[in-house]
Scaffold this motif. Sequence first.
Motif, PDB file in Angstrom:
ATOM      1  N   HIS A 181       9.932   1.283   4.992  1.00  0.00           N
ATOM      2  CA  HIS A 181       8.967   0.492   4.238  1.00  0.00           C
ATOM      3  C   HIS A 181       7.702   1.300   3.968  1.00  0.00           C
ATOM      4  O   HIS A 181       7.113   1.231   2.873  1.00  0.00           O
ATOM      5  N   ARG A 182       7.285   2.079   4.946  1.00  0.00           N
ATOM      6  CA  ARG A 182       6.093   2.927   4.794  1.00  0.00           C
ATOM      7  C   ARG A 182       6.254   3.887   3.613  1.00  0.00           C
ATOM      8  O   ARG A 182       5.349   4.032   2.782  1.00  0.00           O
ATOM      9  N   GLU A 183       7.415   4.522   3.546  1.00  0.00           N
ATOM     10  CA  GLU A 183       7.664   5.477   2.456  1.00  0.00           C
ATOM     11  C   GLU A 183       7.645   4.772   1.107  1.00  0.00           C
ATOM     12  O   GLU A 183       7.115   5.309   0.117  1.00  0.00           O
ATOM     13  N   ALA A 184       8.186   3.562   1.056  1.00  0.00           N
ATOM     14  CA  ALA A 184       8.200   2.795  -0.191  1.00  0.00           C
ATOM     15  C   ALA A 184       6.783   2.390  -0.598  1.00  0.00           C
ATOM     16  O   ALA A 184       6.432   2.415  -1.786  1.00  0.00           O
ATOM     17  N   LEU A 185       5.957   2.021   0.377  1.00  0.00           N
ATOM     18  CA  LEU A 185       4.571   1.641   0.088  1.00  0.00           C
ATOM     19  C   LEU A 185       3.775   2.833  -0.455  1.00  0.00           C
ATOM     20  O   LEU A 185       3.008   2.699  -1.420  1.00  0.00           O
ATOM     21  N   ILE A 186       3.958   3.989   0.156  1.00  0.00           N
ATOM     22  CA  ILE A 186       3.235   5.190  -0.295  1.00  0.00           C
ATOM     23  C   ILE A 186       3.625   5.513  -1.742  1.00  0.00           C
ATOM     24  O   ILE A 186       2.755   5.789  -2.586  1.00  0.00           O
ATOM     25  N   ALA A 187       4.906   5.442  -2.025  1.00  0.00           N
ATOM     26  CA  ALA A 187       5.373   5.726  -3.389  1.00  0.00           C
ATOM     27  C   ALA A 187       4.822   4.700  -4.385  1.00  0.00           C
ATOM     28  O   ALA A 187       4.493   5.040  -5.527  1.00  0.00           O
ATOM     29  N   HIS A 188       4.709   3.451  -3.941  1.00  0.00           N
ATOM     30  CA  HIS A 188       4.236   2.369  -4.821  1.00  0.00           C
ATOM     31  C   HIS A 188       2.758   2.516  -5.163  1.00  0.00           C
ATOM     32  O   HIS A 188       2.349   2.336  -6.320  1.00  0.00           O
ATOM     33  N   PHE A 189       1.936   2.845  -4.178  1.00  0.00           N
ATOM     34  CA  PHE A 189       0.485   2.860  -4.390  1.00  0.00           C
ATOM     35  C   PHE A 189      -0.073   4.231  -4.800  1.00  0.00           C
ATOM     36  O   PHE A 189      -1.169   4.309  -5.387  1.00  0.00           O
ATOM     37  N   LYS A 190       0.652   5.309  -4.497  1.00  0.00           N
ATOM     38  CA  LYS A 190       0.069   6.657  -4.583  1.00  0.00           C
ATOM     39  C   LYS A 190      -0.509   6.990  -5.957  1.00  0.00           C
ATOM     40  O   LYS A 190      -1.622   7.517  -6.070  1.00  0.00           O
ATOM     41  N   GLY A 191       0.205   6.662  -7.025  1.00  0.00           N
ATOM     42  CA  GLY A 191      -0.242   7.038  -8.361  1.00  0.00           C
ATOM     43  C   GLY A 191      -1.531   6.369  -8.804  1.00  0.00           C
ATOM     44  O   GLY A 191      -2.244   6.900  -9.670  1.00  0.00           O
ATOM     45  N   ARG A 192      -1.860   5.218  -8.202  1.00  0.00           N
ATOM     46  CA  ARG A 192      -3.060   4.489  -8.643  1.00  0.00           C
ATOM     47  C   ARG A 192      -3.981   4.162  -7.465  1.00  0.00           C
ATOM     48  O   ARG A 192      -4.809   3.259  -7.557  1.00  0.00           O
ATOM     49  N   ILE A 193      -3.846   4.922  -6.392  1.00  0.00           N
ATOM     50  CA  ILE A 193      -4.648   4.610  -5.207  1.00  0.00           C
ATOM     51  C   ILE A 193      -6.140   4.807  -5.477  1.00  0.00           C
ATOM     52  O   ILE A 193      -6.996   4.196  -4.816  1.00  0.00           O
ATOM     53  N   HIS A 194      -6.477   5.601  -6.485  1.00  0.00           N
ATOM     54  CA  HIS A 194      -7.891   5.804  -6.821  1.00  0.00           C
ATOM     55  C   HIS A 194      -8.551   4.522  -7.327  1.00  0.00           C
ATOM     56  O   HIS A 194      -9.776   4.423  -7.380  1.00  0.00           O
ATOM     57  N   GLU A 195      -7.740   3.520  -7.696  1.00  0.00           N
ATOM     58  CA  GLU A 195      -8.281   2.243  -8.169  1.00  0.00           C
ATOM     59  C   GLU A 195      -8.643   1.312  -7.006  1.00  0.00           C
ATOM     60  O   GLU A 195      -9.241   0.252  -7.216  1.00  0.00           O
ATOM     61  N   PHE A 196      -8.281   1.715  -5.803  1.00  0.00           N
ATOM     62  CA  PHE A 196      -8.514   0.890  -4.627  1.00  0.00           C
ATOM     63  C   PHE A 196      -9.778   1.349  -3.894  1.00  0.00           C
ATOM     64  O   PHE A 196     -10.339   2.407  -4.182  1.00  0.00           O
TER      65      PHE A 196
END
Length: 426
Positions: free
Chosen positions: A176-191
């Motif tokens: 699940h951790r790996e899936a979360l990183i892949a999900h958020f990584k491209g737009r994490i600068h918006e957080f």
Amino acid sequence: MAFQIPRGTQDILPSESSKWQYVEQIARELCRRYNYKEIRTPIFEHTELFLRGVGDTTDIVQKEMYTFTDRGGRSITLRPEGTAAVVRSFVENKMYGDPNQPVKLYYLGPMFRYERPQSGRFRQFVQFGVEAIGSNDPAIDAEVIALAMDLYRSLGLKKIKLVINSLGDISSRKAHREALIAHFKGRIHEFCEDCQVRLENNPLRILDCKKDREHELMKTAPSILDYLNEESRAYFEQVKSYLNKLGIPFEVDPRLVRGLDYYNHTAFEIMSEAEGFGAITTLCGGGRYNGLVQEIGGPETPGVGFALSIERLLAALAAEGIALPIEEGIDCYVVALGEEAKKEAVPLVYALRNEGISVEKDYQDRKVKAQFKAADRLQAKYVIIVGEDELARNVANVKNMQTGEQVEVALSELTTYMKKVCKGEY
């Protein structure tokens, strides 16, 4: 100089302390029925305990701990929560060797967190919690949840909701951790900055962010329930099955995560749905922590528990308009007339108190009328009147303040009589 209470703390005055005592008494009685024994740990511990036990990526450790260096150069922290200290004591005192397993403990006492004070949340707050350490049985998860629900229900709360989730075992969480990183990584600068740090350290906690909860990526984030392996899924199903058998309604929320690093498998929160309770609705949180004992230096030992704030519990009672059935007033008030009577009132009051009767007398040298008014303010059930005439005849007049009835009682029989009318003892 006028001193004021530190921000984020409160004085619990006598008019309110009876509510605290009542709630605490109900909690202790529930623990007795469930066979949980009280443990009392120090208010401060070595800081390293919370770095390892709570998790150095949590907001508690990074932002909220009261930490100082003592005269010996040691880093000391006022406890921000109860579980780490209980587990430290479990390991240090080798309770894993106790023949009665699991070890079932409860605690009740002040905790300290440097956070923004708001309704029902303080920098010093009182926490009640239970820990069941030494069993992997899903039934003990259900028991811990049932105990928490029983406390709220026994106090009359109706507008509460139980929400549960599974965080899975180590392999499930890794996937699940790996899936979360892949999900958020491209737009994490918006957080927010915290979430940007969490992405690599603890991406699961992004789901718990209050600032970015409405971000579109939150709504489409991978669910932990889709990554549970067969063992974790079976465990969660068994917990739900037990809750159903106990008649405890619940909702499954795959976005529910706990703010502490040590949780795995079962996670749960109990929330208030009372109108006007506030934006933060959580009353109680808990779950399973199978790796914590080992992290703190003990043998591999599973555990499960919960913690709740007494302040928020009382706030929930107020939001639902629930008045606790607290008995007010005292049994009797001694009115003394004349100097000799005042002297005799002292041992009389002492004797009555020794028999379990709650008694008060005048210490302000007030007139008779003022003494009766004091008895009214204290909600005395009876007034014992002793004057020069009564002393001469070795009697006292006892007045029932509710009916107005007054009887004369021999001083030698007064204690027995008062036990009879106040306590029903003959």
